[in-house]
Design a protein around this motif. Structure first.
Motif, PDB file in Angstrom:
ATOM      1  N   ALA A  77       4.751  64.693  53.478  1.00  0.00           N
ATOM      2  CA  ALA A  77       5.573  63.767  52.732  1.00  0.00           C
ATOM      3  C   ALA A  77       7.195  63.314  53.726  1.00  0.00           C
ATOM      4  N   GLU A  78       7.122  63.952  55.168  1.00  0.00           N
ATOM      5  CA  GLU A  78       7.819  63.872  56.128  1.00  0.00           C
ATOM      6  C   GLU A  78       8.473  62.507  56.477  1.00  0.00           C
TER       7      GLU A  78
ATOM      8  N   LYS B  34       0.348  68.555  53.456  1.00  0.00           N
ATOM      9  CA  LYS B  34       1.214  67.780  52.521  1.00  0.00           C
ATOM     10  C   LYS B  34       2.588  67.752  52.896  1.00  0.00           C
TER      11      LYS B  34
ATOM     12  N   ARG C  10       7.099  59.894  55.038  1.00  0.00           N
ATOM     13  CA  ARG C  10       6.939  59.098  54.100  1.00  0.00           C
ATOM     14  C   ARG C  10       8.732  59.168  53.720  1.00  0.00           C
TER      15      ARG C  10
ATOM     16  N   ASP D 295       3.344  55.383  55.000  1.00  0.00           N
ATOM     17  CA  ASP D 295       2.565  56.014  53.804  1.00  0.00           C
ATOM     18  C   ASP D 295       1.409  54.784  53.865  1.00  0.00           C
TER      19      ASP D 295
END
Length: 144
Positions: A136-137, A132, A139, A56
């Protein structure tokens, strides 16, 4: 990206030069530890970023300059955050950055093609959504 054994050994030497803490690991052992990442398309620069930061983007609280007793275990722990549940490397930092750049280019292209009366387009281009979703995956996997 190193493609064969000789190139992976050369990349391990480069990694040891860039991160002195890794000099506590033999070149062959280091090449073996990062092989999976190289086969997934990761560069030495990607590995340096992954060793210094979590998926992240947050820096690790303890860096290698403060004394690492067991360099191999330290490296394995750092890189484990960059593996999914099946042990497959997440997208490399450079791959994520490239996906985001491509999404930005696609958004700009779509804006240029929009008629002036259509208003400001939303951030819903396929490239943007793909970028995006990839972030997200990465993170979400890093949290587990």
């Amino acid at each position: 990206m190193p493609e064969d054994r000789a190139q992976r050994l050369e990349a391990a030497l480069d990694l040891r030069w860039r991160l002195p803490v890794l000099r506590g690991i033999s070149t062959r052992d280091l090449a073996s530890r990062v092989r999976t990442f190289h086969l997934a398309g990761w560069s030495v620069a990607d590995l340096v970023k992954a060793i210094d930061r979590t998926p992240d983007g947050a820096p690790h609280p303890h860096d290698g300059a403060r004394g690492v007793r067991w360099a191999r275990g330290w490296l394995v722990a750092r890189l484990a955050a960059w593996l999914d549940a099946d042990g497959v490397p997440l997208p490399a930092p450079s791959q994520v950055a490239e996906a985001c750049r491509a999404a930005a280019v696609e958004r700009a292209r779509q804006r240029r093609q929009q008629p002036a009366t259509a208003g400001v387009p939303g951030r819903r281009s396929p490239g943007y959504l793909a970028c995006k979703a990839a972030l997200a995956e990465a993170r979400a996997l890093a949290r587990h």
